[in-house]
Design a protein around this motif. Structure first.
Motif, PDB file in Angstrom:
ATOM      1  N   GLU A 102       1.419  -1.632  -0.470  1.00 40.18           N
ATOM      2  CA  GLU A 102      -0.300   0.442  -0.239  1.00 40.18           C
ATOM      3  C   GLU A 102       1.472   1.501  -0.221  1.00 40.18           C
ATOM      4  OE1 GLU A 102      -3.118  -0.386   2.854  1.00 40.18           O
ATOM      5  OE2 GLU A 102      -3.068  -2.286   2.647  1.00 40.18           O
ATOM      6  N   PRO A 103       1.049   2.263  -1.040  1.00 43.65           N
ATOM      7  CA  PRO A 103       2.365   3.115  -0.956  1.00 43.65           C
ATOM      8  C   PRO A 103       2.359   4.059  -0.100  1.00 43.65           C
ATOM      9  CG  PRO A 103       1.429   2.990  -3.114  1.00 43.65           C
ATOM     10  CD  PRO A 103       0.799   1.433  -2.390  1.00 43.65           C
ATOM     11  N   PHE A 104       0.695   4.384  -0.522  1.00 46.96           N
ATOM     12  CA  PHE A 104       0.396   5.505   0.695  1.00 46.96           C
ATOM     13  C   PHE A 104       0.596   5.459   1.897  1.00 46.96           C
ATOM     14  CE2 PHE A 104      -2.427   6.702  -3.402  1.00 46.96           C
ATOM     15  CZ  PHE A 104      -1.493   7.442  -3.968  1.00 46.96           C
ATOM     16  N   VAL A 105       0.137   4.182   2.240  1.00 47.96           N
ATOM     17  CA  VAL A 105       0.461   4.318   3.823  1.00 47.96           C
ATOM     18  C   VAL A 105       1.899   4.164   4.335  1.00 47.96           C
ATOM     19  CG1 VAL A 105      -0.029   2.088   5.844  1.00 47.96           C
ATOM     20  CG2 VAL A 105      -1.655   2.403   4.499  1.00 47.96           C
ATOM     21  N   TYR A 106       2.801   3.717   3.361  1.00 50.50           N
ATOM     22  CA  TYR A 106       4.192   3.732   3.449  1.00 50.50           C
ATOM     23  C   TYR A 106       4.717   4.577   3.303  1.00 50.50           C
ATOM     24  CZ  TYR A 106       9.061   2.357   2.340  1.00 50.50           C
ATOM     25  OH  TYR A 106      10.544   2.432   1.764  1.00 50.50           O
TER      26      TYR A 106
ATOM     27  N   ASP B 268       6.011  -3.704   3.597  1.00 51.81           N
ATOM     28  CA  ASP B 268       5.034  -4.237   3.890  1.00 51.81           C
ATOM     29  C   ASP B 268       4.711  -4.575   5.259  1.00 51.81           C
ATOM     30  OD1 ASP B 268       7.656  -5.483   4.601  1.00 51.81           O
ATOM     31  OD2 ASP B 268       7.258  -7.766   4.688  1.00 51.81           O
ATOM     32  N   HIS B 269       6.147  -3.783   6.459  1.00 52.96           N
ATOM     33  CA  HIS B 269       6.471  -3.620   8.119  1.00 52.96           C
ATOM     34  C   HIS B 269       5.924  -2.693   8.444  1.00 52.96           C
ATOM     35  CE1 HIS B 269       9.213  -4.782   7.792  1.00 52.96           C
ATOM     36  NE2 HIS B 269      10.508  -4.970   9.176  1.00 52.96           N
ATOM     37  N   VAL B 270       5.841  -2.531   9.919  1.00 52.50           N
ATOM     38  CA  VAL B 270       5.877  -0.697  10.329  1.00 52.50           C
ATOM     39  C   VAL B 270       6.715  -1.597  11.790  1.00 52.50           C
ATOM     40  CG1 VAL B 270       4.191   0.251  11.405  1.00 52.50           C
ATOM     41  CG2 VAL B 270       5.863   1.815  11.189  1.00 52.50           C
TER      42      VAL B 270
ATOM     43  N   VAL C  12       4.457  -4.715  13.062  1.00 57.90           N
ATOM     44  CA  VAL C  12       2.461  -4.234  13.024  1.00 57.90           C
ATOM     45  C   VAL C  12       3.440  -4.193  11.106  1.00 57.90           C
ATOM     46  CG1 VAL C  12       0.843  -2.982  12.069  1.00 57.90           C
ATOM     47  CG2 VAL C  12       2.333  -2.780  14.723  1.00 57.90           C
ATOM     48  N   ARG C  13       2.390  -5.712  10.832  1.00 59.00           N
ATOM     49  CA  ARG C  13       2.176  -5.398   9.052  1.00 59.00           C
ATOM     50  C   ARG C  13       1.493  -4.368   8.732  1.00 59.00           C
ATOM     51  NH1 ARG C  13       0.446 -11.614   8.460  1.00 59.00           N
ATOM     52  NH2 ARG C  13      -1.063 -10.341   6.494  1.00 59.00           N
ATOM     53  N   THR C  14       1.404  -4.007   7.463  1.00 54.80           N
ATOM     54  CA  THR C  14       0.826  -2.541   6.737  1.00 54.80           C
ATOM     55  C   THR C  14      -0.466  -3.028   6.470  1.00 54.80           C
ATOM     56  OG1 THR C  14       2.048  -2.844   4.958  1.00 54.80           O
ATOM     57  CG2 THR C  14       2.530  -0.944   6.785  1.00 54.80           C
ATOM     58  N   CYS C  15      -0.953  -4.085   5.945  1.00 54.05           N
ATOM     59  CA  CYS C  15      -2.369  -4.887   5.886  1.00 54.05           C
ATOM     60  C   CYS C  15      -2.896  -4.655   6.712  1.00 54.05           C
ATOM     61  CB  CYS C  15      -1.936  -6.049   4.401  1.00 54.05           C
ATOM     62  SG  CYS C  15      -1.418  -7.474   5.209  1.00 54.05           S
TER      63      CYS C  15
END
Length: 95
Positions: A34-38, A68-70, A81-84
């Motif tokens: 999710e490019p905008f979340v990243y 894929d995570h933060v 935490v996985r971004t999804c």
């Protein structure tokens, strides 16, 4: 699948392509990015945030962000935490 050889009547292995049968599709690994979340997480590195996830809220400082995570640090605890799994992100403001 096995095939009887006319010469010696012992079964021999035959591949699906030799029998004109389609081969089974192979599994593929898929990663949702999710490019905008990243991008939002990258802009918040070093800042305090609240992440609401499917498992509940996570508070702390954004230490690192990957597609894929933060990584969130809160005192002696580190959360990956996985971004999804992120529902929303809120920067914490100083009080």
């Amino acid at each position: 699948m096995q095939h009887m050889n006319n010469m010696n009547m012992y079964p021999t292995a035959v591949s699906p392509s030799q029998m004109n049968m389609p081969s089974m599709p192979q599994p593929m690994q898929v990663m949702v990015v999710e490019p905008f979340v990243y991008q939002a997480l990258m802009s918040l590195k070093g800042k305090r945030v609240v992440l609401d996830t499917t498992r509940g809220p996570v508070n702390g400082i954004v230490v690192d962000a990957k597609p894929d995570h933060v990584v969130i640090q809160e005192r002696d605890s580190t959360f990956f935490v996985r971004t999804c799994e992120i529902i929303w992100i809120m920067p914490e403001t100083g009080k």
